[in-house]
Design an enzyme around this catalytic site. Structure first.
Site, short mmCIF file in Angstrom:
data_model
loop_
_atom_site.label_atom_id
_atom_site.label_comp_id
_atom_site.label_asym_id
_atom_site.label_seq_id
_atom_site.Cartn_x
_atom_site.Cartn_y
_atom_site.Cartn_z
CE LYS A 50 -3.89 1.94 2.68
NZ LYS A 50 -4.75 1.75 3.86
CB SER A 70 -8.03 3.76 2.80
OG SER A 70 -7.18 3.16 3.76
CB SER A 93 -8.27 0.89 5.75
OG SER A 93 -8.95 2.09 5.52
#
Ligand code: GLN
Length: 489
Positions: free
Chosen positions: A79, A154, A178
């Site tokens: 990420k 996210s 997330s």
């Protein structure tokens, strides 16, 4: 050879046995990225050359007869709020668009030490603030199961990459859901570890008392393998715990007979879609048939979780994000008459709307005169939420509930309504406030063919039990084996 459809456990085994090379494994996912990522848009950066070089080095190491480590040759996506030396780390924000960290986050170091190949960086809601990846300051990621749907957020880029077989594994971060919510939306497994289990050093801070890095994987054994690599004490993170790390993979296949599963009344009520509820209840039946017992419990203060979170998380964010001022690194406005104008213009131009909203909310909550009314009160409610869990875990071993209230929603459906977007985390947020571990795994499909997820919440440091229950479920079902076709529904 097409190795992208192998699980990480299988791939590592093939590489260890020399039936596949690390380079072949990398080429297979790079080809997949080339075929699919123009549509899915999971990646912010694909480090094709770097990945090939890492793979070649691993193959040479293997040729010398040296061991490669637990993830030897397995391609992993990271990420883009986790620092990678020499590779841009943007947080999907304009303000960090040109930021290239001079160091690796501890988790990235651990991946490298375990022989993983770092494939690239994945898209997220700017600074991890959001639930659909639509708040990315760069572009929107699509759900591989239906390109007009959100992948969740996210960590939407990481979840989409694993789901579409563009990476074997991925790292996400979870502040309020997330990892778990995008795992649910993309039909994969996501684990949010106990706070302190995984080092946050090199994770760009959003809300430091809630943030935790964890695995996104196709199935439970893959998640267990990656979690094992990530966990461990790190002197660079003062909140990292010095605790023994169990061999999650070895402990996976134990029986679940007699384990007590708690169903929180508050998580099966109003606002929960029928399809999600039916799938989760069906999954609970499967676990009962494997010998688990169930009982209803109450997490009485969970109705305050979203409100509490949006005070605590924004307060911490407003402080953490103060460092982006255009001086040390990152974006700098050209409009710099004096220092104050440099700060103001840099932040006005560099941050997106949601990030600004959070900074303002957090600054307000912390400001003198309001601190007691908002931040202090939220901290107290947070204690009550934690106590609810403590009480529940005196009666049960694992809490089972939905991950998200609905199947993956349409892109564009909630972007203009922040409150509705915030409510998509209604079942995930309490866990972060309590600092406990949780996991999401696939438990069915909607009538439209969209993935549905169930959540399991555990006692502090007891990821093992969560993984064992999840594995017991996956041994009896095959939802986790299905692959998305990557097209419009
Ligand atoms: N969706 C939640 C938020 O917007 C949680 C995000 C996260 O876990 N990083 O804050």
């Amino acid at each position: 050879m097409e190795t992208h459809s192998l699980s990480a456990v299988e791939l590592a085994e093939c590489i260890r046995k020399r039936s596949v090379s690390a380079l072949e494994a990398v080429e297979s996912v790079l080809k997949r990225i080339e075929q699919l990522d123009a549509q899915v848009r999971a990646f912010v950066t694909v480090d094709a050359d770097g990945a090939r070089a890492q793979a070649r080095a691993l193959d040479e190491k293997r040729a010398r007869g040296e061991a490669l480590g637990l993830l030897g040759g397995v391609p992993v996506a990271v990420k883009d709020n986790i620092c990678t030396r020499g590779l841009p780390t943007t947080c999907s924000s304009k303000i960090l668009q040109n930021f290239v960290p001079p160091f690796d986050a501890t988790v990235v170091e651990r991946l490298r030490a375990a022989g993983a190949v770092i494939l690239g960086k994945t898209n997220l809601d700017e600074f991890a603030m959001g639930s659909s990846t639509e708040n990315s300051g760069l572009f929107v990621t699509r759900n591989p199961w239906a390109l007009d749907r959100a992948p969740g957020g996210s960590s939407g880029g990481s979840a989409a990459a694993v789901s579409a077989r563009m990476a074997s594994l991925a790292l996400g971060s979870d502040t309020g859901g997330s990892i778990r919510q995008p795992a649910s939306f993309c039909g994969i497994v996501g684990v949010k570890p106990t706070y302190g289990r995984v080092s946050r050093y090199g994770l760009v801070a959003f809300a430091s008392s809630l943030d935790q890095i964890g695995p996104l994987a196709r199935d439970v054994p893959d998640a267990a393998l990656l979690l094992r690599v990530l966990c461990g004490h790190d002197p660079q993170d003062s909140t990292s715990a010095d605790r023994a790390v169990p061999d999650f993979l070895r402990d996976l296949d134990g029986p679940i007979r007699g384990l007590r599963l708690g169903l929180p009344r508050e998580f099966f009520g109003e606002g929960l879609s029928r399809e999600v509820e039916d799938a989760v209840r069906q999954a609970i039946e499967t676990l009962r048939s494997a010998g688990a017992e169930t009982l209803e419990i109450s997490l009485a203060h969970s109705e305050y979780a979203v409100a509490t979170y949006y005070l605590v998380a924004t307060a911490e964010a407003s402080s953490n994000l103060a460092r982006y001022d255009g001086v040390h690194y990152g974006y700098r406005s050209a409009e710099a008459g004096d220092l104050y104008r440099l700060y103001a213009a840099t932040r006005r131009e560099g941050f997106g709307a949601e990030v600004k909203r959070r900074i303002m909310l957090g600054t307000y909550a912390l400001s003198s005169g309001y601190y007691d009314a908002y931040y202090l009160k939220a901290s107290r409610v947070r204690t009550l939420i934690r106590r609810d869990f403590e009480k529940a875990f005196q009666e049960v071993d694992v809490v089972v509930c939905p991950t998200a209230p609905t199947p993956p929603f349409k892109l564009g459906e909630k972007v203009d309504n922040p409150l509705e977007m915030y409510l998509s985390d209604i079942y995930t947020i309490s866990l972060n406030l309590a600092g406990l571990p949780g996991l999401s795994l696939p438990c069915g499909f909607s009538s439209e063919g969209l993935p549905l997820g169930m959540q399991m919440l555990g006692r502090a440091w007891d990821e093992s039990t969560l993984l064992r229950v999840a594995q017991a479920y996956q041994r009896r079902t095959d939802f986790h084996r299905r692959e998305p076709k990557v097209s419009l529904l």
